[in-house]
Write a protein that holds these residues in place. Structure first.
Motif, PDB file in Angstrom:
ATOM      1  N   THR A 128      70.067 -29.359  10.413  1.00 57.68           N
ATOM      2  CA  THR A 128      68.634 -29.606  10.257  1.00 57.68           C
ATOM      3  C   THR A 128      67.853 -28.359   9.871  1.00 57.68           C
ATOM      4  OG1 THR A 128      68.152 -29.176  12.591  1.00 57.68           O
ATOM      5  CG2 THR A 128      68.696 -31.464  11.963  1.00 57.68           C
ATOM      6  N   ARG A 129      68.466 -27.196  10.041  1.00 59.49           N
ATOM      7  CA  ARG A 129      67.782 -25.917   9.810  1.00 59.49           C
ATOM      8  C   ARG A 129      66.526 -25.802  10.675  1.00 59.49           C
ATOM      9  NH1 ARG A 129      72.145 -25.103   7.447  1.00 59.49           N
ATOM     10  NH2 ARG A 129      72.325 -24.320   5.328  1.00 59.49           N
ATOM     11  N   ASP A 130      66.599 -26.415  11.853  1.00 62.50           N
ATOM     12  CA  ASP A 130      65.459 -26.423  12.773  1.00 62.50           C
ATOM     13  C   ASP A 130      65.946 -26.020  14.160  1.00 62.50           C
ATOM     14  OD1 ASP A 130      63.047 -26.874  14.098  1.00 62.50           O
ATOM     15  OD2 ASP A 130      63.427 -29.018  14.308  1.00 62.50           O
ATOM     16  N   ALA A 131      65.447 -24.903  14.651  1.00 60.73           N
ATOM     17  CA  ALA A 131      65.815 -24.428  15.974  1.00 60.73           C
ATOM     18  C   ALA A 131      64.605 -24.378  16.900  1.00 60.73           C
ATOM     19  CB  ALA A 131      66.455 -23.050  15.875  1.00 60.73           C
ATOM     20  N   SER A 132      63.599 -25.163  16.578  1.00 62.94           N
ATOM     21  CA  SER A 132      62.364 -25.117  17.368  1.00 62.94           C
ATOM     22  C   SER A 132      62.572 -25.584  18.810  1.00 62.94           C
ATOM     23  CB  SER A 132      61.274 -25.955  16.701  1.00 62.94           C
ATOM     24  OG  SER A 132      61.671 -27.306  16.592  1.00 62.94           O
ATOM     25  N   SER A 133      63.597 -26.372  19.065  1.00 58.87           N
ATOM     26  CA  SER A 133      63.844 -26.859  20.423  1.00 58.87           C
ATOM     27  C   SER A 133      64.609 -25.849  21.273  1.00 58.87           C
ATOM     28  CB  SER A 133      64.615 -28.178  20.379  1.00 58.87           C
ATOM     29  OG  SER A 133      65.880 -27.978  19.787  1.00 58.87           O
ATOM     30  N   VAL A 134      65.028 -24.753  20.679  1.00 53.80           N
ATOM     31  CA  VAL A 134      65.792 -23.732  21.394  1.00 53.80           C
ATOM     32  C   VAL A 134      64.834 -22.690  21.950  1.00 53.80           C
ATOM     33  CG1 VAL A 134      67.488 -21.885  21.123  1.00 53.80           C
ATOM     34  CG2 VAL A 134      67.839 -24.066  19.966  1.00 53.80           C
ATOM     35  N   SER A 135      64.999 -22.378  23.219  1.00 55.96           N
ATOM     36  CA  SER A 135      64.175 -21.360  23.856  1.00 55.96           C
ATOM     37  C   SER A 135      64.763 -19.979  23.581  1.00 55.96           C
ATOM     38  CB  SER A 135      64.122 -21.604  25.363  1.00 55.96           C
ATOM     39  OG  SER A 135      63.581 -20.477  26.023  1.00 55.96           O
ATOM     40  N   LEU A 136      63.984 -19.126  22.935  1.00 57.50           N
ATOM     41  CA  LEU A 136      64.433 -17.774  22.630  1.00 57.50           C
ATOM     42  C   LEU A 136      64.736 -16.998  23.917  1.00 57.50           C
ATOM     43  CD1 LEU A 136      64.974 -15.674  20.419  1.00 57.50           C
ATOM     44  CD2 LEU A 136      62.566 -15.036  20.575  1.00 57.50           C
ATOM     45  N   LYS A 137      63.878 -17.130  24.908  1.00 57.90           N
ATOM     46  CA  LYS A 137      64.080 -16.424  26.178  1.00 57.90           C
ATOM     47  C   LYS A 137      65.346 -16.902  26.881  1.00 57.90           C
ATOM     48  CE  LYS A 137      59.217 -15.469  27.086  1.00 57.90           C
ATOM     49  NZ  LYS A 137      58.076 -15.755  27.939  1.00 57.90           N
ATOM     50  N   THR A 138      65.538 -18.198  26.921  1.00 59.52           N
ATOM     51  CA  THR A 138      66.706 -18.749  27.603  1.00 59.52           C
ATOM     52  C   THR A 138      68.000 -18.330  26.916  1.00 59.52           C
ATOM     53  OG1 THR A 138      65.460 -20.640  28.423  1.00 59.52           O
ATOM     54  CG2 THR A 138      67.854 -20.880  28.322  1.00 59.52           C
ATOM     55  N   TYR A 139      68.044 -18.429  25.601  1.00 58.94           N
ATOM     56  CA  TYR A 139      69.272 -18.060  24.899  1.00 58.94           C
ATOM     57  C   TYR A 139      69.501 -16.559  24.913  1.00 58.94           C
ATOM     58  CZ  TYR A 139      71.552 -22.281  23.562  1.00 58.94           C
ATOM     59  OH  TYR A 139      72.274 -23.435  23.620  1.00 58.94           O
ATOM     60  N   SER A 140      68.444 -15.768  24.930  1.00 58.24           N
ATOM     61  CA  SER A 140      68.610 -14.319  25.072  1.00 58.24           C
ATOM     62  C   SER A 140      69.250 -13.994  26.417  1.00 58.24           C
ATOM     63  CB  SER A 140      67.265 -13.605  24.949  1.00 58.24           C
ATOM     64  OG  SER A 140      66.737 -13.784  23.662  1.00 58.24           O
ATOM     65  N   LEU A 141      68.795 -14.662  27.462  1.00 56.50           N
ATOM     66  CA  LEU A 141      69.379 -14.477  28.788  1.00 56.50           C
ATOM     67  C   LEU A 141      70.821 -14.982  28.829  1.00 56.50           C
ATOM     68  CD1 LEU A 141      69.083 -13.608  31.726  1.00 56.50           C
ATOM     69  CD2 LEU A 141      68.141 -15.879  32.218  1.00 56.50           C
ATOM     70  N   THR A 142      71.087 -16.116  28.199  1.00 56.51           N
ATOM     71  CA  THR A 142      72.430 -16.673  28.167  1.00 56.51           C
ATOM     72  C   THR A 142      73.404 -15.729  27.469  1.00 56.51           C
ATOM     73  OG1 THR A 142      71.568 -18.931  28.189  1.00 56.51           O
ATOM     74  CG2 THR A 142      73.810 -18.650  27.391  1.00 56.51           C
ATOM     75  N   VAL A 143      72.994 -15.184  26.334  1.00 50.72           N
ATOM     76  CA  VAL A 143      73.835 -14.239  25.600  1.00 50.72           C
ATOM     77  C   VAL A 143      74.082 -12.992  26.447  1.00 50.72           C
ATOM     78  CG1 VAL A 143      73.872 -12.687  23.602  1.00 50.72           C
ATOM     79  CG2 VAL A 143      73.286 -15.093  23.305  1.00 50.72           C
ATOM     80  N   THR A 144      73.057 -12.504  27.112  1.00 46.92           N
ATOM     81  CA  THR A 144      73.204 -11.340  27.987  1.00 46.92           C
ATOM     82  C   THR A 144      74.196 -11.635  29.113  1.00 46.92           C
ATOM     83  OG1 THR A 144      70.956 -10.617  27.491  1.00 46.92           O
ATOM     84  CG2 THR A 144      71.973  -9.714  29.488  1.00 46.92           C
ATOM     85  N   CYS A 145      74.080 -12.812  29.706  1.00 48.58           N
ATOM     86  CA  CYS A 145      75.001 -13.196  30.798  1.00 48.58           C
ATOM     87  C   CYS A 145      76.446 -13.240  30.312  1.00 48.58           C
ATOM     88  CB  CYS A 145      74.611 -14.553  31.373  1.00 48.58           C
ATOM     89  SG  CYS A 145      73.070 -14.529  32.291  1.00 48.58           S
ATOM     90  N   PHE A 146      76.697 -13.858  29.167  1.00 46.73           N
ATOM     91  CA  PHE A 146      78.060 -13.920  28.645  1.00 46.73           C
ATOM     92  C   PHE A 146      78.579 -12.531  28.286  1.00 46.73           C
ATOM     93  CE2 PHE A 146      77.259 -18.549  27.603  1.00 46.73           C
ATOM     94  CZ  PHE A 146      78.122 -19.020  28.580  1.00 46.73           C
ATOM     95  N   ALA A 147      77.715 -11.664  27.782  1.00 46.90           N
ATOM     96  CA  ALA A 147      78.134 -10.288  27.470  1.00 46.90           C
ATOM     97  C   ALA A 147      78.537  -9.560  28.755  1.00 46.90           C
ATOM     98  CB  ALA A 147      77.012  -9.537  26.754  1.00 46.90           C
ATOM     99  N   LEU A 148      77.745  -9.736  29.804  1.00 51.18           N
ATOM    100  CA  LEU A 148      78.061  -9.099  31.085  1.00 51.18           C
ATOM    101  C   LEU A 148      79.343  -9.669  31.693  1.00 51.18           C
ATOM    102  CD1 LEU A 148      74.463  -8.813  32.573  1.00 51.18           C
ATOM    103  CD2 LEU A 148      75.928  -6.941  31.761  1.00 51.18           C
ATOM    104  N   TRP A 149      79.527 -10.981  31.620  1.00 51.91           N
ATOM    105  CA  TRP A 149      80.759 -11.586  32.138  1.00 51.91           C
ATOM    106  C   TRP A 149      81.974 -11.107  31.350  1.00 51.91           C
ATOM    107  CZ3 TRP A 149      81.980 -13.303  36.597  1.00 51.91           C
ATOM    108  CH2 TRP A 149      81.051 -13.955  37.396  1.00 51.91           C
ATOM    109  N   THR A 150      81.818 -10.948  30.044  1.00 49.17           N
ATOM    110  CA  THR A 150      82.914 -10.427  29.221  1.00 49.17           C
ATOM    111  C   THR A 150      83.243  -8.999  29.638  1.00 49.17           C
ATOM    112  OG1 THR A 150      82.278 -11.860  27.375  1.00 49.17           O
ATOM    113  CG2 THR A 150      83.701  -9.983  26.861  1.00 49.17           C
ATOM    114  N   ALA A 151      82.213  -8.189  29.827  1.00 46.74           N
ATOM    115  CA  ALA A 151      82.421  -6.810  30.285  1.00 46.74           C
ATOM    116  C   ALA A 151      83.108  -6.792  31.646  1.00 46.74           C
ATOM    117  CB  ALA A 151      81.086  -6.065  30.342  1.00 46.74           C
ATOM    118  N   TYR A 152      82.697  -7.675  32.534  1.00 42.34           N
ATOM    119  CA  TYR A 152      83.330  -7.776  33.856  1.00 42.34           C
ATOM    120  C   TYR A 152      84.818  -8.111  33.701  1.00 42.34           C
ATOM    121  CZ  TYR A 152      84.679  -9.764  38.347  1.00 42.34           C
ATOM    122  OH  TYR A 152      85.343 -10.047  39.517  1.00 42.34           O
ATOM    123  N   GLY A 153      85.124  -9.050  32.817  1.00 44.05           N
ATOM    124  CA  GLY A 153      86.522  -9.410  32.583  1.00 44.05           C
ATOM    125  C   GLY A 153      87.330  -8.235  32.066  1.00 44.05           C
TER     126      GLY A 153
END
Length: 91
Positions: free
Chosen positions: A31-56
């Motif tokens: 759809t080329r539409d990401a208006s339903s995606v929360s920038l703050k939420t996905y920024s936090l999600t990406v940060t969490c996965f990066a930290l979990w990867t580092a922990y691993g």
């Protein structure tokens, strides 16, 4: 037997984490539409996965590394599409 059970549960959790992003990625790409995606939420999600990867990596736990690195790639893809399609409306 408990190690096998833990491996099965961990594998299922990893599969769920990784595949949970696929439908949203496909929808945003089509759809080329990401208006339903929360920038703050996905920024936090990406940060969490990066930290979990580092922990691993720090604990040398390959299932944690693989699962979270894969989810990091998927979540980062959604976040990048959010930025890329921020000014575009739905097709």
């Amino acid at each position: 037997m408990s190690e096998l059970a833990a491996t099965i549960v961990g594998t299922l959790a990893a599969i769920c984490s990784i595949t949970s992003f696929a439908p949203q990625m496909v929808k945003i790409w089509k759809t080329r539409d990401a208006s339903s995606v929360s920038l703050k939420t996905y920024s936090l999600t990406v940060t969490c996965f990066a930290l979990w990867t580092a922990y691993g990596v720090l604990t040398m736990t390959w299932p944690i590394i693989v699962a979270n690195a894969s989810a990091l790639v998927m979540a980062s893809g959604v976040l990048l599409m959010k930025w890329r399609f921020r000014d575009a409306g739905p097709r």
